[in-house]
Design an enzyme around this catalytic site. Structure first.
Site, PDB file in Angstrom:
ATOM      1  N   GLU A   1       7.537  11.001   0.545  1.00  0.00           N
ATOM      2  CA  GLU A   1       8.770  11.077   1.327  1.00  0.00           C
ATOM      3  C   GLU A   1       9.077  12.506   1.770  1.00  0.00           C
ATOM      4  O   GLU A   1       9.754  12.713   2.784  1.00  0.00           O
ATOM      5  CB  GLU A   1       9.927  10.484   0.532  1.00  0.00           C
TER       6      GLU A   1
ATOM      7  N   HIS B   1       4.280   2.974  -0.870  1.00  0.00           N
ATOM      8  CA  HIS B   1       4.146   4.355  -0.388  1.00  0.00           C
ATOM      9  C   HIS B   1       2.691   4.833  -0.431  1.00  0.00           C
ATOM     10  O   HIS B   1       2.305   5.722   0.330  1.00  0.00           O
ATOM     11  CB  HIS B   1       4.990   5.305  -1.238  1.00  0.00           C
TER      12      HIS B   1
ATOM     13  N   CYS C   1       7.766  -5.437  -1.431  1.00  0.00           N
ATOM     14  CA  CYS C   1       8.376  -4.643  -2.494  1.00  0.00           C
ATOM     15  C   CYS C   1       7.710  -5.077  -3.788  1.00  0.00           C
ATOM     16  O   CYS C   1       7.804  -6.240  -4.175  1.00  0.00           O
ATOM     17  CB  CYS C   1       9.887  -4.896  -2.554  1.00  0.00           C
TER      18      CYS C   1
ATOM     19  N   CYS D   1       1.792   0.307  -4.832  1.00  0.00           N
ATOM     20  CA  CYS D   1       3.096   0.754  -4.342  1.00  0.00           C
ATOM     21  C   CYS D   1       2.996   0.913  -2.835  1.00  0.00           C
ATOM     22  O   CYS D   1       1.976   1.393  -2.322  1.00  0.00           O
ATOM     23  CB  CYS D   1       3.491   2.080  -4.991  1.00  0.00           C
TER      24      CYS D   1
ATOM     25  N   ASP E   1      11.994  -5.122   1.852  1.00  0.00           N
ATOM     26  CA  ASP E   1      11.703  -4.100   0.851  1.00  0.00           C
ATOM     27  C   ASP E   1      13.022  -3.530   0.363  1.00  0.00           C
ATOM     28  O   ASP E   1      14.045  -3.622   1.059  1.00  0.00           O
ATOM     29  CB  ASP E   1      10.820  -2.995   1.437  1.00  0.00           C
ATOM     30  N   SER E   2      12.991  -2.916  -0.809  1.00  0.00           N
ATOM     31  CA  SER E   2      14.197  -2.254  -1.298  1.00  0.00           C
ATOM     32  C   SER E   2      14.464  -0.956  -0.540  1.00  0.00           C
ATOM     33  O   SER E   2      15.576  -0.431  -0.579  1.00  0.00           O
ATOM     34  CB  SER E   2      14.065  -1.961  -2.793  1.00  0.00           C
TER      35      SER E   2
END
Length: 271
Positions: free
Chosen positions: A151, A191, A74, A189, A10-11
């Protein structure tokens, strides 16, 4: 039978939600995770640069960590660099977009679906193309506020719930204006799985939420374990690398993985 070594890339560290899903599917495998945290976000880079970064990360996992199967956790790299990754390594490669679209096709009865993702992924229209290939009509929407909220740890927070409600109301209005009746929402995504419960509370009745991470893990397990004896259940074997910000990775990683990520090793892949 040798234990399979699965490389996950993943990035950043959001792809740990994909690793979490992979652990459920293949608890006997060895996993090597790389977060290219020094060069994120990929979404602001050119396609050529993303392809170079992604290929370098894939080569690290295959050449130096002996990964025999790669999962590109990703969405941006899956959308814009999958061909470059496949050319750079000699092992099978699986991105997150095609499995997510296939799962949406299996779920949807109306064949109308909604996709939410980051701005870069939506701008690529990779999900729309994958959905179309599966006989679906897709309405896409970028939701840039959700990643920073996750986050920040505001997963179960009134502000996040309100942001989700607003995004979904806009998306449903766009679908209605297009004459569509979506019955499936794709979380595009890495997240967003942390917000799945929020989405499930917010979508209209009858709309199913699809986690592309789970769909990717299920397909990866089918491909990797074909012809192999089932591995005995044991504590997962996970080794994590990052190109920068290892302290942040260690601090936030367990939130995405629901397990301690342990000591994250720093690796330099160049500029």
């Amino acid at each position: 039978m040798t234990t399979p070594v699965i490389g996950v890339f993943d990035s950043g560290f959001g792809g740990l939600t994909v690793l979490k899903a992979l652990l459920k599917q293949m608890p006997g495998a060895r996993f090597v995770f790389l977060g290219d945290t020094a060069r994120l976000p990929y979404g602001s880079k050119s396609r050529r640069t993303i392809a170079r970064y992604a290929a370098e990360s894939a080569q690290f996992l295959v050449d130096q960590q002996e990964a025999e199967f790669l999962v590109i956790a990703c969405n941006t790299a899956s959308a814009l660099a999958l061909d470059a990754i496949e050319e750079a390594v000699s092992v099978p490669v699986l991105g997150v977009i095609l499995p997510g679209a296939a799962a949406a096709a299996a779920s949807s009865k109306t064949k109308d679906v909604m996709v939410i993702a980051t701005e870069a992924t939506i701008a690529s229209h990779a999900y729309a193309a994958a959905c179309q290939a599966n006989g679906l009509r897709a309405v896409e929407k970028a939701c840039p506020l959700l990643v920073p909220l996750v986050e920040e740890g505001w997963v179960d927070h009134p502000v996040t719930a309100e942001v989700v409600r607003i995004y979904l109301a806009e998306l449903l209005a766009e679908a209605q204006a297009a004459g569509q009746s979506p019955d499936t929402l794709v979380l595009g995504c890495t997240h967003y799985p942390l917000l799945r419960a929020v989405f499930e509370r917010s979508v209209p009745e009858g709309v199913r939420v699809i986690d592309s991470a789970e769909a990717t893990a299920a397909e990866a397990a089918q491909l990797v374990m074909a012809g192999r004896a089932s591995e005995a259940m044991h504590m997962p074997s996970i080794r994590c690398f990052a190109t920068d910000s290892v302290e942040k990775f260690e601090r936030l990683g367990s939130r995405f993985l629901s397990l301690p990520v342990g000591k994250v090793e720093l690796v330099d892949l160049g500029g």
